[in-house]
Design a protein around this motif. Structure first.
Motif, PDB file in Angstrom:
ATOM      1  N   LEU A 366     -18.224 -14.771 -23.951  1.00 17.23           N
ATOM      2  CA  LEU A 366     -17.370 -16.046 -24.165  1.00 17.23           C
ATOM      3  C   LEU A 366     -17.995 -16.912 -23.009  1.00 17.23           C
ATOM      4  O   LEU A 366     -17.988 -18.108 -23.140  1.00 17.23           O
ATOM      5  CB  LEU A 366     -16.017 -15.521 -23.718  1.00 17.23           C
ATOM      6  N   ALA A 367     -18.488 -16.393 -21.757  1.00 15.59           N
ATOM      7  CA  ALA A 367     -18.677 -17.322 -20.751  1.00 15.59           C
ATOM      8  C   ALA A 367     -20.027 -17.861 -20.997  1.00 15.59           C
ATOM      9  O   ALA A 367     -20.241 -19.225 -20.739  1.00 15.59           O
ATOM     10  CB  ALA A 367     -19.228 -16.453 -19.344  1.00 15.59           C
ATOM     11  N   THR A 368     -20.836 -17.365 -21.884  1.00 14.64           N
ATOM     12  CA  THR A 368     -22.301 -17.851 -22.542  1.00 14.64           C
ATOM     13  C   THR A 368     -21.770 -18.925 -23.477  1.00 14.64           C
ATOM     14  O   THR A 368     -22.433 -20.030 -23.365  1.00 14.64           O
ATOM     15  CB  THR A 368     -23.187 -16.909 -23.286  1.00 14.64           C
ATOM     16  N   ALA A 369     -21.004 -18.762 -24.425  1.00 13.17           N
ATOM     17  CA  ALA A 369     -20.617 -19.648 -25.436  1.00 13.17           C
ATOM     18  C   ALA A 369     -19.905 -20.832 -24.495  1.00 13.17           C
ATOM     19  O   ALA A 369     -20.032 -22.043 -25.141  1.00 13.17           O
ATOM     20  CB  ALA A 369     -19.674 -18.959 -26.209  1.00 13.17           C
ATOM     21  N   ALA A 370     -19.025 -20.738 -23.656  1.00 16.14           N
ATOM     22  CA  ALA A 370     -18.379 -21.894 -23.141  1.00 16.14           C
ATOM     23  C   ALA A 370     -19.184 -22.681 -22.215  1.00 16.14           C
ATOM     24  O   ALA A 370     -18.961 -23.792 -21.888  1.00 16.14           O
ATOM     25  CB  ALA A 370     -17.178 -21.083 -22.309  1.00 16.14           C
ATOM     26  N   SER A 371     -20.311 -22.332 -21.387  1.00 13.78           N
ATOM     27  CA  SER A 371     -20.770 -22.899 -20.502  1.00 13.78           C
ATOM     28  C   SER A 371     -22.626 -23.149 -20.682  1.00 13.78           C
ATOM     29  O   SER A 371     -22.940 -24.060 -20.107  1.00 13.78           O
ATOM     30  CB  SER A 371     -20.809 -22.136 -19.008  1.00 13.78           C
ATOM     31  N   ALA A 372     -23.277 -22.440 -21.761  1.00 20.87           N
ATOM     32  CA  ALA A 372     -24.427 -22.862 -22.002  1.00 20.87           C
ATOM     33  C   ALA A 372     -24.602 -24.299 -22.462  1.00 20.87           C
ATOM     34  O   ALA A 372     -23.911 -24.721 -23.425  1.00 20.87           O
ATOM     35  CB  ALA A 372     -25.042 -21.755 -23.127  1.00 20.87           C
ATOM     36  N   ILE A 373     -25.632 -24.904 -22.155  1.00 21.82           N
ATOM     37  CA  ILE A 373     -25.961 -26.308 -22.620  1.00 21.82           C
ATOM     38  C   ILE A 373     -27.469 -26.111 -23.378  1.00 21.82           C
ATOM     39  O   ILE A 373     -28.362 -26.086 -22.696  1.00 21.82           O
ATOM     40  CB  ILE A 373     -25.881 -27.405 -21.506  1.00 21.82           C
ATOM     41  N   ASP A 374     -27.308 -26.058 -24.442  1.00 23.69           N
ATOM     42  CA  ASP A 374     -28.302 -25.996 -25.429  1.00 23.69           C
ATOM     43  C   ASP A 374     -29.109 -27.539 -25.897  1.00 23.69           C
ATOM     44  O   ASP A 374     -28.469 -28.196 -26.466  1.00 23.69           O
ATOM     45  CB  ASP A 374     -28.313 -25.180 -26.697  1.00 23.69           C
ATOM     46  N   GLN A 375     -30.071 -27.652 -25.190  1.00 25.77           N
ATOM     47  CA  GLN A 375     -30.951 -28.983 -25.550  1.00 25.77           C
ATOM     48  C   GLN A 375     -32.431 -28.730 -25.899  1.00 25.77           C
ATOM     49  O   GLN A 375     -33.435 -29.605 -25.677  1.00 25.77           O
ATOM     50  CB  GLN A 375     -30.886 -30.000 -24.218  1.00 25.77           C
ATOM     51  N   ARG A 376     -32.626 -27.453 -26.321  1.00 27.27           N
ATOM     52  CA  ARG A 376     -33.945 -27.289 -26.938  1.00 27.27           C
ATOM     53  C   ARG A 376     -34.363 -28.053 -28.005  1.00 27.27           C
ATOM     54  O   ARG A 376     -35.669 -28.167 -28.096  1.00 27.27           O
ATOM     55  CB  ARG A 376     -33.912 -25.750 -27.405  1.00 27.27           C
ATOM     56  N   GLN A 377     -33.639 -28.681 -28.697  1.00 28.50           N
ATOM     57  CA  GLN A 377     -34.311 -29.555 -29.947  1.00 28.50           C
ATOM     58  C   GLN A 377     -34.506 -30.983 -29.139  1.00 28.50           C
ATOM     59  O   GLN A 377     -35.532 -31.820 -29.739  1.00 28.50           O
ATOM     60  CB  GLN A 377     -33.319 -29.847 -31.173  1.00 28.50           C
ATOM     61  N   GLN A 378     -33.841 -31.538 -28.359  1.00 31.90           N
ATOM     62  CA  GLN A 378     -34.284 -32.762 -27.656  1.00 31.90           C
ATOM     63  C   GLN A 378     -35.242 -32.543 -26.466  1.00 31.90           C
ATOM     64  O   GLN A 378     -36.311 -32.845 -26.476  1.00 31.90           O
ATOM     65  CB  GLN A 378     -32.916 -33.250 -27.014  1.00 31.90           C
ATOM     66  N   SER A 379     -35.025 -31.639 -25.354  1.00 28.70           N
ATOM     67  CA  SER A 379     -35.970 -31.414 -24.405  1.00 28.70           C
ATOM     68  C   SER A 379     -36.446 -30.117 -24.256  1.00 28.70           C
ATOM     69  O   SER A 379     -37.204 -29.939 -23.261  1.00 28.70           O
ATOM     70  CB  SER A 379     -35.078 -32.054 -23.211  1.00 28.70           C
ATOM     71  N   GLY A 380     -36.299 -29.298 -25.122  1.00 29.50           N
ATOM     72  CA  GLY A 380     -36.621 -27.782 -24.965  1.00 29.50           C
ATOM     73  C   GLY A 380     -35.852 -27.005 -23.821  1.00 29.50           C
ATOM     74  O   GLY A 380     -36.553 -25.925 -23.386  1.00 29.50           O
ATOM     75  N   SER A 381     -34.901 -27.406 -23.379  1.00 25.58           N
ATOM     76  CA  SER A 381     -34.281 -26.395 -22.203  1.00 25.58           C
ATOM     77  C   SER A 381     -32.899 -26.155 -22.635  1.00 25.58           C
ATOM     78  O   SER A 381     -32.305 -26.561 -23.631  1.00 25.58           O
ATOM     79  CB  SER A 381     -33.934 -27.522 -20.953  1.00 25.58           C
ATOM     80  N   LEU A 382     -32.641 -24.758 -22.013  1.00 24.73           N
ATOM     81  CA  LEU A 382     -31.501 -24.003 -22.271  1.00 24.73           C
ATOM     82  C   LEU A 382     -30.711 -23.633 -20.993  1.00 24.73           C
ATOM     83  O   LEU A 382     -31.266 -23.028 -20.329  1.00 24.73           O
ATOM     84  CB  LEU A 382     -31.844 -22.919 -23.022  1.00 24.73           C
ATOM     85  N   ASP A 383     -29.783 -24.321 -20.528  1.00 21.52           N
ATOM     86  CA  ASP A 383     -29.019 -24.321 -19.130  1.00 21.52           C
ATOM     87  C   ASP A 383     -27.978 -23.110 -19.269  1.00 21.52           C
ATOM     88  O   ASP A 383     -27.006 -23.256 -19.993  1.00 21.52           O
ATOM     89  CB  ASP A 383     -28.556 -25.574 -18.789  1.00 21.52           C
ATOM     90  N   LEU A 384     -28.323 -22.075 -18.542  1.00 20.53           N
ATOM     91  CA  LEU A 384     -27.331 -21.096 -18.525  1.00 20.53           C
ATOM     92  C   LEU A 384     -26.836 -20.710 -17.154  1.00 20.53           C
ATOM     93  O   LEU A 384     -26.302 -19.727 -16.832  1.00 20.53           O
ATOM     94  CB  LEU A 384     -27.826 -19.690 -19.148  1.00 20.53           C
ATOM     95  N   ALA A 385     -27.048 -21.712 -16.241  1.00 17.11           N
ATOM     96  CA  ALA A 385     -26.349 -21.755 -14.820  1.00 17.11           C
ATOM     97  C   ALA A 385     -25.205 -21.430 -14.541  1.00 17.11           C
ATOM     98  O   ALA A 385     -24.931 -20.895 -13.645  1.00 17.11           O
ATOM     99  CB  ALA A 385     -27.067 -23.050 -14.062  1.00 17.11           C
ATOM    100  N   GLU A 386     -24.410 -21.931 -15.431  1.00 18.92           N
ATOM    101  CA  GLU A 386     -22.937 -21.749 -15.140  1.00 18.92           C
ATOM    102  C   GLU A 386     -22.378 -20.417 -15.707  1.00 18.92           C
ATOM    103  O   GLU A 386     -21.240 -20.268 -15.646  1.00 18.92           O
ATOM    104  CB  GLU A 386     -22.087 -22.932 -15.839  1.00 18.92           C
ATOM    105  N   VAL A 387     -23.083 -19.856 -16.482  1.00 18.81           N
ATOM    106  CA  VAL A 387     -22.405 -18.603 -17.152  1.00 18.81           C
ATOM    107  C   VAL A 387     -21.950 -17.595 -16.076  1.00 18.81           C
ATOM    108  O   VAL A 387     -20.841 -17.061 -16.213  1.00 18.81           O
ATOM    109  CB  VAL A 387     -23.738 -17.741 -17.919  1.00 18.81           C
ATOM    110  N   PRO A 388     -22.652 -17.259 -14.779  1.00 20.88           N
ATOM    111  CA  PRO A 388     -21.999 -16.102 -14.013  1.00 20.88           C
ATOM    112  C   PRO A 388     -20.460 -16.877 -13.450  1.00 20.88           C
ATOM    113  O   PRO A 388     -19.665 -15.913 -13.357  1.00 20.88           O
ATOM    114  CB  PRO A 388     -22.921 -16.228 -12.595  1.00 20.88           C
ATOM    115  N   ALA A 389     -20.609 -18.170 -13.174  1.00 25.07           N
ATOM    116  CA  ALA A 389     -19.194 -18.579 -12.426  1.00 25.07           C
ATOM    117  C   ALA A 389     -18.336 -18.515 -13.659  1.00 25.07           C
ATOM    118  O   ALA A 389     -16.972 -18.362 -13.351  1.00 25.07           O
ATOM    119  CB  ALA A 389     -19.546 -20.205 -12.050  1.00 25.07           C
TER     120      ALA A 389
END
Length: 607
Positions: A366-389
């Motif tokens: 649930l934390a991954t679904a709620a906080s992950a920012i998936d921009q791999r199609q645009q810039s190739g990045s997947l931001d998972l920094a907020e998952v622990p918080a």
């Protein structure tokens, strides 16, 4: 000799001409008599004098030699007054409706309304289709019916009920050809079975949604879900279009509409087919691996509540254990509103306790679904920094829900700490779900020991309200259900009404007033609780007052019996006097009912 021979030849010729003239005269007289008889038959019909073309019939009758006195006698003798009696009865109904303060003037019945109801009740599609087949063209009465607004409304109503009626299909085509597209579009889902009507309506509403505000978007979303889920082909067509729009700039609102439409379709059909179709709208560039993940998510969405737990570890393995970001499937598949709902309910269900490892799996997913920012199609990045918080906040909310269900009394220091996890929307929504499941169980209102969770949840709600303004409407809905579930528990009722007043202070005015009005008019509301809400509201809401706010409070005062001579508290008297001083200048539209106006006048006499 020649003249003597000619005379017997001419005499029969004159006789034959005269006979022919006599015959023609006799036929003319018969035709005239038949026309006179036809006019007289029209005159002898009940209420013939009220027919629209009766004056033309009367003129034709006189031109044919009919007696004016006879014509007048026919019309007078056959006057019964059905139409006038119907109008009189309708006026009585209208006056009776006006006497009921809950009845809007827009709902007053008239003869057209009753005629529409009668036709709708007696309508036989097979008979009218037979009429269309046996005639060379449509019936003559169809054209004036289409030209009239009430007539078109009747056609819309019948078309929604009898979708296979050929005459109604023809009438709908005629209405569209006549240029009533906007009117047809406003009818909504009743005519979604007509694809041309459905498509025009959907396009028009999607254009409005692109530029509408949040309130308008909610209305449009409900309307679009209703019309698009009326059949399988309209649903598939709408989903394909929404998927394309969702991939465009500013397409987030269309993506959310597509997701909400899946939920709506599944609930409306009561069948998992809507979820199974989820994979068909992924797009042509979806890989085989991602398609397999989509099938797994569809299985999760389609599963009933008791079979979802076995699928969560599979999704957790796909989304939370890969060491590299490029190995993680697209987050869009996981970030579905229904997936969030399943995970929140699994974590915060008060009646079950998850094993530690299972709970950790739910929390991380649930934390991954709620906080992950998936921009791999645009810039190739997947931001998972907020998952622990996010995971820490969820664990904190789970602890708060457990303590509240056990009736824990939170200290000021604990409430200050509770504000940290409740700032996270997923954690706050989980606490709300736990509160809803606990407090709507009527069994907890049976004994004082069972009611211990109520004050604990109330305390936490006072912390949550200023932190999550987008959840105010949800909280109002929970409180409305709790007021019904707890019955006559006045002590706890005042606490929940204080929470409602606090929501009012925070700007949640419309939903609060609508909820209180419905609750007070339900017949189960304690007058003491209504009175408590009135004076708590007047204590925090100062003038100027809107007409809607004023009329609503006046209705509440009527229901709880606030009258002159019964108000002894000086503070309450001052509040009522201030309310009256400013309410008297309000411009009420529609005007106040008689009882409300009398109530307002009575408040002016309170000293």
């Amino acid at each position: 000799m020649e003249e003597q021979v000619q005379e017997p030849h001419d005499a029969p010729q004159v006789s034959d001409d005269q006979a022919q003239k006599d015959e023609q005269e006799r036929q003319r007289e018969q035709q005239q008599a038949a026309k006179l008889l036809e006019c007289e038959k029209l005159f002898t019909q009940p209420d013939s004098i009220m027919e629209p073309g009766i004056l033309d019939v009367l003129r034709r009758y006189l031109d044919l030699g009919g007696s004016a006195q006879n014509g007048a006698d026919f019309l007078v003798d056959k006057y019964i007054g059905y139409g006038q009696m119907a109008s009189l009865v309708c006026s009585w109904i209208a006056k009776a409706d006006q006497a009921n303060e809950e009845t809007s003037s827009s709902n007053q019945a008239d003869e057209v309304t009753h005629m529409q109801a009668l036709i709708a009740d007696k309508f036989d599609p097979d008979k009218v289709d037979t009429l269309l087949r046996t005639r060379r063209g449509p019936p003559k009465w169809l054209t004036p019916l289409i030209a009239d607004r009430a007539g078109r409304e009747l056609i819309y109503t019948l078309s929604a009920r009898y979708k296979n009626c050929q005459l109604l299909k023809y009438a709908m085509q005629r209405i569209l050809m006549a240029g009533h597209d906007d009117e047809v579009a406003s009818v909504g889902s009743r005519l979604a079975g007509y694809f041309e009507v459905f498509h025009n309506l959907m396009v028009k509403r999607l254009e409005e949604m692109l530029h509408g505000d949040d309130a308008r978007m909610q209305v449009l979303s409900r309307e679009l879900m209703d019309i698009c889920c009326s059949s399988q082909h309209t649903y598939a067509h709408a989903q394909q279009l929404l998927k394309e729009l969702g991939a465009q700039p500013q397409g987030a609102r269309f993506k959310r509409l597509s997701q909400d439409m899946e939920v709506y379709a599944a609930e409306k059909l009561s069948h998992p087919i809507a979820w199974k179709m989820h994979q068909f709208f992924l797009g042509s560039h979806t890989s085989v691996a991602d398609a397999e993940v989509a099938v797994l998510v569809a299985d999760l969405l389609a599963a009933d509540k008791g079979h979802t737990r076995s699928l969560i570890p599979k999704l957790h393995k796909l989304y939370c254990t890969p060491p590299h970001a490029h190995q993680i499937p697209p987050m869009a598949l996981l970030q579905h509103p229904k997936v969030f709902e399943i995970l929140v309910q699994g974590l915060f269900e008060p009646s079950q306790r998850l094993p530690v490892e299972t709970q950790r799996t739910y929390v991380q997913l649930l934390a991954t679904a709620a906080s992950a920012i998936d921009q791999r199609q645009q810039s190739g990045s997947l931001d998972l920094a907020e998952v622990p918080a996010q995971a820490t906040a969820l664990q904190g909310a789970i602890s708060l829900a457990k303590q509240a269900n056990e009736g824990h009394r939170f200290s000021p220091a604990e409430l200050q700490q509770a504000a940290q996890p409740l700032q996270v929307p997923c954690a706050a929504m989980g606490l709300l779900y736990s509160m809803e499941q606990t407090l709507l169980d009527r069994r907890i209102w049976s004994t004082a020991l069972d009611m211990l969770p109520a004050p604990a949840f109330l305390t936490l709600m006072l912390v949550l309200v200023p932190l999550q303004p987008l959840m105010h409407t949800k909280i109002v809905g929970i409180v409305a259900a709790v007021l019904v579930a707890m019955g006559s528990k006045t002590d706890y009722g005042t606490g929940f009404l204080d929470l409602v007043v606090y929501l009012l202070q925070q700007g949640c005015v419309g939903p609060v007033l609508a909820m209180i009005s419905n609750w007070a008019s339900s017949g189960s509301a304690d007058p003491l609780l209504i009175r408590h809400f009135i004076f708590k509201t007047l204590a925090v809401c100062g003038p100027p007052y809107s007409a809607y706010f004023t009329s609503m409070l006046l209705r509440l005062m009527l229901r709880c019996g606030i009258k002159r001579g019964r108000i002894k508290d000086d503070v309450e008297l001052k509040q009522l006097q201030q309310f009256w001083a400013f309410a008297g200048d309000a411009n009420f539209s529609p005007p106040l009912g008689q009882q409300e106006a009398a109530m307002l006048q009575q408040l002016g006499s309170i000293r």
